[in-house]
Design an enzyme around this catalytic site. Structure first.
Site, PDB file in Angstrom:
ATOM      1  N   GLU B  81       4.694 -10.815   6.279  1.00 52.19           N
ATOM      2  CA  GLU B  81       4.555 -11.513   4.999  1.00 52.19           C
ATOM      3  C   GLU B  81       5.711 -11.128   4.086  1.00 52.19           C
ATOM      4  O   GLU B  81       5.674 -11.399   2.894  1.00 52.19           O
ATOM      5  CB  GLU B  81       3.194 -11.258   4.357  1.00 52.19           C
ATOM      6  CG  GLU B  81       2.875  -9.828   4.042  1.00 52.19           C
ATOM      7  CD  GLU B  81       1.526  -9.715   3.319  1.00 52.19           C
ATOM      8  OE1 GLU B  81       0.508  -9.826   3.999  1.00 52.19           O
ATOM      9  OE2 GLU B  81       1.516  -9.534   2.094  1.00 52.19           O
ATOM     10  N   CYS B 113      -1.769  -9.740   6.924  1.00 53.87           N
ATOM     11  CA  CYS B 113      -1.530  -8.556   7.763  1.00 53.87           C
ATOM     12  C   CYS B 113      -1.765  -8.780   9.248  1.00 53.87           C
ATOM     13  O   CYS B 113      -1.642  -7.841  10.031  1.00 53.87           O
ATOM     14  CB  CYS B 113      -2.401  -7.408   7.286  1.00 53.87           C
ATOM     15  SG  CYS B 113      -1.968  -6.831   5.638  1.00 53.87           S
ATOM     16  N   HIS B 235      -7.294  -2.567  11.831  1.00 50.78           N
ATOM     17  CA  HIS B 235      -6.380  -2.745  10.711  1.00 50.78           C
ATOM     18  C   HIS B 235      -6.683  -1.682   9.671  1.00 50.78           C
ATOM     19  O   HIS B 235      -7.828  -1.293   9.475  1.00 50.78           O
ATOM     20  CB  HIS B 235      -6.482  -4.158  10.106  1.00 50.78           C
ATOM     21  CG  HIS B 235      -5.543  -4.317   8.950  1.00 50.78           C
ATOM     22  ND1 HIS B 235      -4.198  -4.087   9.084  1.00 50.78           N
ATOM     23  CD2 HIS B 235      -5.745  -4.612   7.642  1.00 50.78           C
ATOM     24  CE1 HIS B 235      -3.612  -4.247   7.901  1.00 50.78           C
ATOM     25  NE2 HIS B 235      -4.532  -4.568   7.017  1.00 50.78           N
TER      26      HIS B 235
END
Lengths: 132, 350
Positions: B81, B113, B235
């Site tokens: 990103e 992400c 994550h």
């Protein structure tokens, strides 16, 4: 930096592609079409070579009055590096403190941003060197 | 699935800043903030590093370990990103810099992400279908956090690259599962320098709902339980969320710790699960089973069920730096140097 000129130099800047004379065996960086020693005898015998990217510092200078593109990194080190294959080139030394750089220091190539053509322009990438 | 991971490589910039240093500037108790987030430090790119340089270094590290001819690579996809260009791909620079161009395809991915794992899924699909022999998927970020925003404590930089093929596979992909919804928990509008987020809304309806569902459905699909895995990589927007999610799923802390890098380097966004998986592959042995689940705001999770193969015995990991070596190579800077490096100072003519 002129964009078309940089684009023509991408193979050298990104991958350290230089030349080897098929007549005398000498290595050159950047690329050459003709060997400065063998002249006519080297015609058609110059080969493209990818250098290993390792070498040593021959001489260096700590820059305190920087090029505008490098002002964020002041003071920084510019060095003449002798590649293991023989050719010498000029590059910034990164990822170490200026006081840690010394003549004979082993270095290896890394991929970094070299400059950008203002906020809207092209970003130029290529080799810099860091401690091996 | 015949397609799997043939090699991998990581890259983490060496500069770090501590939460105490950030808190000092904004009148907050940085140490308490760091403790609350489970973050001791975060990585910062140097002024000459960005997603392109991080992606190139990670891809080169993957190639050093594999020894394949880069001309056999048929696709390079980079998820991030923080691509340096809004228009002009990161992946074309990577392709030239690893000498894979020009007989190949390339594109950049964006899904907050999880863009790196989205790239990995697509490369796996191309290899599995036989359309390409090898493909490279990269997840990398130099993530943004507005000055004074809580994100500033965590948004960091790093990335990892995966070389995917069918021959000499070191880690087999047993299965994949994705869970995707329209959940506006975190976003950045076109032209805006910093992202916005929903604060606490990024927790339960976003991170936990997606990560937990993807992990559970992946295990349901494979007929597995948490104890069947040696490692789990989740994550990691901070050090707290993945620990809580792992506990809720029934994983023990030791299954999570190796792949949990956020406490030492912060949240590398698209680089987070790719880097965590790299840390696990750095120490894993044949037969080890890994569950990896990414999360991207907006929102979605990609789950991968992975088994390390016998090929890992012959794999030359030491040809490139290990994740642990890059985590240890740290140089701490103060907030003033940080804002200069991250180009948060408005200069003459800007």
């Amino acid at each position: 930096m002129n964009m078309p000129r940089f684009w023509r130099e991408i193979s050298g800047r990104y991958n350290l592609i230089g030349s080897r004379c098929g007549n005398c065996g000498e290595y050159f960086f950047p690329k050459r079409d003709i060997c400065p020693k063998c002249h006519r005898k080297s015609m058609g015998k110059m080969e493209s070579v990818k250098f290993s990217g390792t070498g040593k510092v021959i001489s260096y200078s700590i820059v305190h009055d920087p090029h505008p593109a490098y002002s964020d990194m002041r003071p920084y080190v510019m060095a003449i590096i002798e590649l293991d294959e023989g050719p010498k080139l000029t590059s910034q030394i990164v990822d170490c403190e200026p006081e840690d750089v010394h003549t004979g220091m082993r270095v290896k190539a890394t991929f970094r941003k070299l400059a950008e053509d203002g906020k809207e322009g092209v970003i130029f990438y290529g080799y810099k060197f860091k401690p091996e | 699935m015949d397609a799997g991971i043939v090699s991998y490589g990581a890259y983490i910039p060496r500069y770090r800043i501590k939460p105490e240093e950030i808190g000092k500037v904004w009148g907050e108790d940085g140490a308490a903030r760091g403790k609350g987030l489970g973050i001791l430090a975060k990585s910062i790119p140097s002024p000459d590093e960005d997603v392109i340089t991080i992606s190139v270094e990670a891809a080169r590290n993957a190639l050093k370990r594999s020894g394949i001819d880069p001309q056999e690579i048929g696709a390079i996809y980079t998820g991030s990103e923080s691509h340096p260009y809004a228009v002009k791909p990161t992946s074309t620079v990577v392709a030239e810099a690893i000498m894979a161009a020009p007989d190949m395809t390339a594109a950049d991915y964006e899904f907050a992400c999880k863009a790196g794992t989205a790239a990995l899924q697509n490369v796996l699909g191309l290899v599995e279908s036989g359309m390409i022999k090898y493909g490279v998927a990269i997840g990398a970020d130099t993530s943004q956090g507005a000055p004074g925003d809580p994100l500033e404590y965590s948004a960091s930089a790093g990335g990892a690259a995966y070389l995917v093929g069918k021959e000499r596979v070191i880690a087999k992909i047993n299965g994949m599962y994705s869970y995707t919804t329209d959940t506006p928990d975190f976003w950045r509008r076109e032209g805006q320098p910093y992202p916005s987020h929903g604060g606490r809304f990024t927790g339960e309806p976003a991170y936990f709902r997606h990560v937990l569902t993807a992990a559970k459905k992946m295990m349901e699909k494979m007929g597995t339980k948490p104890e069947d895995y040696d490692y789990v990589v989740l994550h990691q927007p901070n050090g707290k969320f993945p620990r809580r999610a792992a506990k809720k799923l029934g994983f023990a802390p030791e299954q999570l710790e190796i792949g949990l890098l956020t406490p030492r380097i912060g949240n590398t966004y698209s680089g987070a699960v790719p880097l965590g998986l790299s840390a696990v592959l750095d120490i894993s042995k044949p037969g080890d089973r890994i569950l990896a689940v990414s999360f991207g705001s907006g929102a979605g999770s990609d789950a991968f069920d992975i088994t390390v193969t016998d090929e890992m015995e012959k794999f030359e990991r030491k040809r490139a730096p290990l994740v642990s070596e890059m985590v240890e190579n740290e140089v701490f800077i103060d907030y003033a140097a940080y804002v200069k490096y991250r180009k948060k100072i408005r200069r003459k003519g800007e």
